[in-house]
Design a protein around this motif. Structure first.
Motif, PDB file in Angstrom:
ATOM      1  N   GLY A  65       0.785  -1.225   0.000  1.00 25.28           N
ATOM      2  CA  GLY A  65       0.000   0.000   0.000  1.00 25.28           C
ATOM      3  C   GLY A  65       0.815   1.272   0.000  1.00 25.28           C
ATOM      4  N   GLY A  66       2.060   1.219  -0.436  1.00 26.94           N
ATOM      5  CA  GLY A  66       2.871   2.432  -0.430  1.00 26.94           C
ATOM      6  C   GLY A  66       4.063   2.299  -1.341  1.00 26.94           C
ATOM      7  N   TYR A  67       5.046   3.151  -1.094  1.00 23.98           N
ATOM      8  CA  TYR A  67       6.228   3.203  -1.949  1.00 23.98           C
ATOM      9  C   TYR A  67       7.518   3.130  -1.139  1.00 23.98           C
ATOM     10  CZ  TYR A  67       4.822   7.853  -0.467  1.00 23.98           C
ATOM     11  OH  TYR A  67       4.381   8.907   0.289  1.00 23.98           O
ATOM     12  N   TRP A  68       7.385   3.109   0.176  1.00 26.98           N
ATOM     13  CA  TRP A  68       8.587   3.057   1.026  1.00 26.98           C
ATOM     14  C   TRP A  68       8.224   2.334   2.313  1.00 26.98           C
ATOM     15  CZ3 TRP A  68      13.378   4.231  -0.463  1.00 26.98           C
ATOM     16  CH2 TRP A  68      14.385   4.296   0.505  1.00 26.98           C
ATOM     17  N   ASN A  69       8.998   1.304   2.635  1.00 24.75           N
ATOM     18  CA  ASN A  69       8.636   0.463   3.769  1.00 24.75           C
ATOM     19  C   ASN A  69       9.744   0.398   4.823  1.00 24.75           C
ATOM     20  OD1 ASN A  69       6.484  -1.083   4.782  1.00 24.75           O
ATOM     21  ND2 ASN A  69       7.511  -2.998   4.256  1.00 24.75           N
ATOM     22  N   TRP A  70      10.757   1.250   4.678  1.00 20.06           N
ATOM     23  CA  TRP A  70      11.902   1.251   5.579  1.00 20.06           C
ATOM     24  C   TRP A  70      12.527  -0.134   5.688  1.00 20.06           C
ATOM     25  CZ3 TRP A  70      13.918   5.749   6.277  1.00 20.06           C
ATOM     26  CH2 TRP A  70      13.102   6.881   6.351  1.00 20.06           C
ATOM     27  N   ASP A  71      12.549  -0.825   4.575  1.00 18.93           N
ATOM     28  CA  ASP A  71      13.243  -2.103   4.500  1.00 18.93           C
ATOM     29  C   ASP A  71      14.751  -1.846   4.607  1.00 18.93           C
ATOM     30  OD1 ASP A  71      14.731  -4.173   2.575  1.00 18.93           O
ATOM     31  OD2 ASP A  71      12.926  -5.132   3.344  1.00 18.93           O
ATOM     32  N   ALA A 123      17.188  -6.727  18.442  1.00 13.18           N
ATOM     33  CA  ALA A 123      16.306  -7.047  17.308  1.00 13.18           C
ATOM     34  C   ALA A 123      15.830  -5.752  16.675  1.00 13.18           C
ATOM     35  CB  ALA A 123      15.111  -7.872  17.784  1.00 13.18           C
ATOM     36  N   LEU A 124      15.505  -5.840  15.413  1.00 11.35           N
ATOM     37  CA  LEU A 124      14.935  -4.683  14.728  1.00 11.35           C
ATOM     38  C   LEU A 124      13.601  -4.334  15.358  1.00 11.35           C
ATOM     39  CD1 LEU A 124      15.744  -5.705  11.042  1.00 11.35           C
ATOM     40  CD2 LEU A 124      16.787  -3.832  12.309  1.00 11.35           C
ATOM     41  N   PRO A 125      13.205  -3.054  15.340  1.00  8.77           N
ATOM     42  CA  PRO A 125      11.930  -2.664  15.942  1.00  8.77           C
ATOM     43  C   PRO A 125      10.764  -3.429  15.327  1.00  8.77           C
ATOM     44  CG  PRO A 125      13.223  -0.737  15.351  1.00  8.77           C
ATOM     45  CD  PRO A 125      13.924  -1.910  14.751  1.00  8.77           C
ATOM     46  N   ALA A 126       9.791  -3.779  16.167  1.00  7.19           N
ATOM     47  CA  ALA A 126       8.612  -4.494  15.658  1.00  7.19           C
ATOM     48  C   ALA A 126       7.862  -3.639  14.655  1.00  7.19           C
ATOM     49  CB  ALA A 126       7.703  -4.882  16.826  1.00  7.19           C
ATOM     50  N   ASP A 127       7.715  -2.359  14.967  1.00  8.21           N
ATOM     51  CA  ASP A 127       7.076  -1.419  14.050  1.00  8.21           C
ATOM     52  C   ASP A 127       8.163  -0.540  13.439  1.00  8.21           C
ATOM     53  OD1 ASP A 127       5.487   0.320  12.654  1.00  8.21           O
ATOM     54  OD2 ASP A 127       4.657   1.337  14.421  1.00  8.21           O
ATOM     55  N   GLN A 128       8.786  -1.048  12.384  1.00  2.00           N
ATOM     56  CA  GLN A 128       9.901  -0.311  11.794  1.00  2.00           C
ATOM     57  C   GLN A 128       9.456   0.995  11.171  1.00  2.00           C
ATOM     58  OE1 GLN A 128      13.142  -2.404   9.811  1.00  2.00           O
ATOM     59  NE2 GLN A 128      12.081  -4.335  10.165  1.00  2.00           N
ATOM     60  N   GLY A 180       6.975   2.960  12.053  1.00  2.00           N
ATOM     61  CA  GLY A 180       6.780   3.952  13.106  1.00  2.00           C
ATOM     62  C   GLY A 180       8.089   4.405  13.717  1.00  2.00           C
ATOM     63  N   HIS A 181       9.013   3.465  13.892  1.00  2.00           N
ATOM     64  CA  HIS A 181      10.311   3.782  14.506  1.00  2.00           C
ATOM     65  C   HIS A 181      11.072   4.822  13.682  1.00  2.00           C
ATOM     66  CE1 HIS A 181      14.295   3.184  16.281  1.00  2.00           C
ATOM     67  NE2 HIS A 181      14.752   3.047  15.054  1.00  2.00           N
ATOM     68  N   TYR A 182      11.171   4.577  12.383  1.00  2.00           N
ATOM     69  CA  TYR A 182      11.923   5.507  11.541  1.00  2.00           C
ATOM     70  C   TYR A 182      11.157   6.806  11.320  1.00  2.00           C
ATOM     71  CZ  TYR A 182      15.135   1.699  10.336  1.00  2.00           C
ATOM     72  OH  TYR A 182      16.070   0.704  10.376  1.00  2.00           O
ATOM     73  N   THR A 183       9.860   6.682  11.117  1.00  2.00           N
ATOM     74  CA  THR A 183       9.074   7.843  10.716  1.00  2.00           C
ATOM     75  C   THR A 183       9.066   8.928  11.787  1.00  2.00           C
ATOM     76  OG1 THR A 183       7.662   6.463   9.324  1.00  2.00           O
ATOM     77  CG2 THR A 183       6.810   8.623   9.943  1.00  2.00           C
ATOM     78  N   LYS A 184       8.957   8.531  13.062  1.00  2.00           N
ATOM     79  CA  LYS A 184       8.835   9.540  14.107  1.00  2.00           C
ATOM     80  C   LYS A 184      10.076  10.432  14.188  1.00  2.00           C
ATOM     81  CE  LYS A 184      10.398   6.441  17.841  1.00  2.00           C
ATOM     82  NZ  LYS A 184       9.962   5.730  19.073  1.00  2.00           N
ATOM     83  N   PHE A 185      11.238   9.921  13.763  1.00  2.95           N
ATOM     84  CA  PHE A 185      12.448  10.737  13.733  1.00  2.95           C
ATOM     85  C   PHE A 185      12.610  11.425  12.387  1.00  2.95           C
ATOM     86  CE2 PHE A 185      16.937  11.634  13.233  1.00  2.95           C
ATOM     87  CZ  PHE A 185      17.301  12.128  14.476  1.00  2.95           C
TER      88      PHE A 185
END
Length: 866
Positions: free
Chosen positions: A262-268, A416-421, A423-428
């Motif tokens: 549903g998007g174009y960027w998933n912080w993979d 471990a990588l954040p469960a909600d990656q 949200g983790h990246y976006t808030k910063f």
């Protein structure tokens, strides 16, 4: 015997390219060793140049050999077998070239050869030291595809290895060493997209271009020319940043129209690995601007240029070493090259760090005091914000590396990588976006205005007024429901990003209009900043205010196996049964297939698929604009892995449009769904299939119900009526060769089933062959009906038919509206245009003494924020 000539040619070319890179690196090093810049030893320089040209020719030989193996379907080679297949179109064969690790390394090597030739042609003064670095890099890259094993040491992975050598213990090769598979495993279905033809080459060109400023920086440190390297390096830094950014956006658009998240960027992690050096390259371009104006930030520029290239190598290590494991859907598996990749990266880290430390005190540094109204200060802060954004992503993305390293030294870690990656990246990263927007507007105004408070206030007054007027208008429109948005006051950070992005647009627009009147090329920085602000606005609305329109209002739980989100945000559509959905009337019309050399999708119902999954028989004439392209009974080529689902939307105003989301069931990867998008002026309607019925072999049919009827009699099948119109002898059945002989007979029934809004022809067949009875049923997928012609009663002149039913065809579908996403895509073009102007300007300035401004007074020098 297998003809191995083309593979031998390719492998020989790899060895030649590797040896030529060694010779070129050593010769260029000796040409410049202990020689002033531009006074290289000619004999060594010519040897280095000649060796590099041999290297280039050898690389082209590798490319020719590998593509010939793929294009000619030489499945005796593992690379062709594992990445290609007989039925791939030519443009997807190009994608096969770089789907594997070896091919992607070769693509990188190829771009380096072209860039190296350009440096030789246009930068003769810097040729020897810069090309020594270039050839040294090529040495390492070429070793990645060398494919040489010395004892337990493996150097590289060859794309020219034979199947029998790759899997020598396979029973088939023990029985027949010359066995050649008839088909390959094929290209990853997700990569069968035109963006995968152009996205990887663009991204790897960005990677390759990052080497050019790095080579100049190392050459500057090596030769003690601490300032002069900036001239030739500046345009290349801008070029690398532009191409890498365009490559990232291409990948984002591929994800948008191919993947169904549903998007174009998933912080993979693999997305992040490319994003990080892009940010630092842009930061490096800005510190270069600072140095050209105030002769400060030179050390920072060195650090950022060098770190950007090292981060490209780190991205390569992350994606190709297998260290990410299951953390990324994009990364390659480990080919046993992780140690070699680490050595490659470590060699340049040591080289660059050692040289920087050795020359650090010699690099000129100014003690100029930067005041609050100093443009350089704010540009530097902007570069720092970019670096902070990169650092935050780098730290989290590298968690698997930390774990691997700690395990290597004998310590176990639970990081471990954040469960909600997301949200983790976006808030910063939202705050990084705010900082970029504010600083790109404020610093741009300061750069071209006097640095007194009154002048700055006057320059900012109109942009600030327009910012607050437009912000208020947008917020009011969202509150009143005039534009597709939610209540922005619930997410106040969105309001901050909206206001700052609009400020960036208006402040840079005011500077652009002023600069264009003086000289168009001066406006490159302002235009690029406008594009960046538009991208931020597009991201804000398309992601922050994305709206699910396919809400499940039926109260049904589709499946307990589905997650809550899928049961909540998807609608169930039965074929040809309209459903009201948030202002749309939606109808699923059926399954369609792609027919080779036929421009429209073809209803699966009118194609009889044969034992060959890539061929079908036309049950009716296939027409385009009234002209018959394929006649009834013609054999057509199809792409069975691509099934399209016709979904018709009717808007409130009565206008209709059709979307064609694609889905397939892959034995290894499950359901692979690709969306389709309807683009409106103010939004995109994004639609993808979430679930489909089980494949034919898994469907459950009802018990057979017998019907004995005569001509023109009817059969009631659930809510439908079927009528038998007649019988006729036939000598052939579509897709089946009956081989009828004397005494054999085949009778075909002509039946019609009346659906809700469509009539369906069905033709079950009764066969007597060699005194044995055979029956060939026919199905209507739309209605979930299968009819078998069971028997003929010549006494009563009646005919027996068996009727089975199964669940009707359906899809479970998700639809989302993504408001103002077009602003983001337009912003990409605007930003790229600004980069092009900036590159041209810096290229022209690099050819003139003192940046082309020798006659300008220091206080009136014009520069730009690139």
């Amino acid at each position: 015997m297998i003809n191995t000539f083309i593979g031998d040619l390719g492998h020989f070319s790899v060895i030649l390219a590797f040896v030529a890179a060694i010779v070129s690196a050593l010769a260029y090093f000796m040409a410049s060793f202990r020689q002033p810049l531009g006074q290289d030893r000619l004999d060594w320089k010519l040897l280095g140049r000649g060796a590099f040209i041999v290297h280039v020719v050898a690389v082209f030989g590798i490319i020719f050999s590998l593509f010939e193996i793929i294009y000619s379907h030489r499945y005796e080679y593992h690379y062709a077998w594992s990445h290609s297949s007989n039925h791939l179109p030519t443009h997807y064969m190009i994608s096969c070239f770089w789907e594997g690790q070896e091919g992607s390394f070769l693509l990188w090597i190829f771009w380096h050869t072209l860039l190296g030739l350009m440096l030789i042609k246009f930068n003769r003064k810097w040729e020897a030291p810069a090309m020594a670095v270039f050839a040294f890099v090529q040495l390492f890259l070429t070793s990645m595809i060398l494919g040489v094993v010395i004892g337990d040491l493996k150097i590289g992975s060859s794309p020219f290895i034979l199947m029998r050598d790759f899997m020598p213990d396979a029973p088939v090769f023990k029985l027949d060493p010359n066995f050649i598979p008839k088909d390959g495993t094929g290209l990853n279905p997700l990569l069968q997209n035109y963006w995968m033809v152009i996205h990887p080459p663009t991204l790897f060109l960005g990677f390759a271009a990052a080497l050019v400023p790095f080579a100049f920086a190392i050459a500057g440190l090596w030769k003690g020319e601490y300032k002069e390297w900036l001239k030739p390096a500046f345009p290349w830094t801008l070029f690398a940043a532009m191409i890498m950014g365009v490559g990232i956006i291409m990948g984002a658009y591929w994800a948008y129209e191919t993947l169904n998240f549903g998007g174009y960027w998933n912080w993979d992690p693999v997305e992040n690995a490319v994003y990080i050096p892009w940010l630092t390259l842009i930061a490096a371009a800005h510190t270069m601007v600072i140095y050209k104006r105030s002769k400060s930030a030179l050390r920072t520029t060195y650090l950022l240029v060098i770190v950007s290239f090292l981060l490209v190598l780190y991205a390569t290590f992350l994606t190709r070493s297998g260290i990410l494991g299951n953390a990324s859907v994009h990364s390659f598996t480990d080919l046993g090259l992780s140690g070699q990749l680490f050595t490659y990266m470590a060699a340049f880290v040591v080289l660059a760090a050692g040289l920087m430390i050795y020359r650090w005190k010699s690099i000129p540094a100014t003690q100029k005091e930067l005041t609050t109204y100093s443009a350089e200060l704010w540009v530097f802060i902007g570069a720092a914000v970019l670096c902070l954004g990169a650092f935050q992503v780098l730290v989290t993305t590298s968690i698997p590396v930390y774990n691997s390293f700690m395990g290597f030294i004998g310590l176990k870690t639970n990081a471990a990588l954040p469960a909600d990656q997301i949200g983790h990246y976006t808030k910063f990263q939202l705050w990084v976006g705010v900082g970029i927007a504010v600083l790109s507007g404020f610093a741009q105004v300061l750069w071209y205005r006097k640095t007194d408070k009154e002048s700055i206030s006057n320059a900012l007054s109109i942009p600030l007024i327009l910012t607050f007027l437009f912000s208020a208008l947008v917020l009011l429109s969202g509150k009143m429901g005039w534009i597709p948005a939610t209540d922005v006051t619930k997410e106040w950070i969105y309001v901050v990003l909206l206001v700052t992005s609009l400020f960036a647009v208006f402040s840079n627009l005011s500077m652009m209009l002023a600069l264009i009147q003086k000289k168009v090329t001066l406006s490159g920085g302002a235009i690029a900043h406008i594009g960046m602000a538009m991208i931020l606005l597009g991201i804000l609305y398309s992601s922050g205010y994305s709206k699910v329109v396919s809400e499940n209002m039926s109260g049904l739980l589709y499946s307990r196996e589905f997650p809550d989100e899928m049961n909540r945000d998807n609608v169930l559509l039965w074929r040809n049964q309209p459903l009201e959905m948030n202002g749309y009337k939606v109808t699923y019309k059926g399954q369609f297939l792609e027919v080779k050399d036929f421009p429209d999708y073809v209803n699966k119902q009118v194609l009889f698929q044969t034992h060959d999954p890539y061929k079908a028989l036309a049950r009716t004439d296939l027409k385009i604009d009234g002209k018959v392209v394929h006649k009834t009974g013609d054999t057509v080529e199809i792409y069975p892995e691509n099934t399209y689902y016709q979904v018709e939307y009717q808007q409130k105003n009565g206008k209709t449009f059709t979307l064609w989301p694609r889905a397939q069931v892959n034995p290894e990867m499950g359901l692979l769904a690709s969306p389709d998008v309807k683009v409106f002026a103010d939004r995109d309607l994004y639609t993808h299939v979430s679930s489909i019925p089980k494949p034919d072999e898994e469907r459950t049919w009802s018990e057979v119900k017998e019907h004995l009827i005569g001509i023109k009699d009817t059969i009631f099948i659930n809510d439908y009526v079927a009528v038998l119109y007649g019988l006729e002898k036939t000598n052939a059945v579509q897709g089946i060769d009956l081989n009828l002989t004397a005494g054999d007979v085949a009778v075909q029934a002509d039946m019609k089933i009346f659906g809700e809004d469509k009539e369906y022809h069905i033709h079950p067949v009764f066969v007597i062959k060699d005194k044995l009875v055979g029956r060939i049923p026919d199905e209507v997928d739309d209605l979930g009906v299968r009819i078998t012609f069971n028997n003929i009663d010549p006494v009563q002149n009646k005919f027996s038919f068996g009727v089975e039913t199964t669940q009707k065809d359906y899809i479970i579908m998700k639809a989302m509206e993504k408001p103002f996403i077009s602003i983001m895509w337009i912003g990409v073009f605007v930003m790229t245009g600004g980069f092009c102007l900036a590159i041209y300007r810096r290229y022209v300035e690099g050819k003139t003494p003192e940046d082309g401004m020798r006659n300008s007074k220091p206080q009136k020098r014009k520069a730009m924020v690139a």
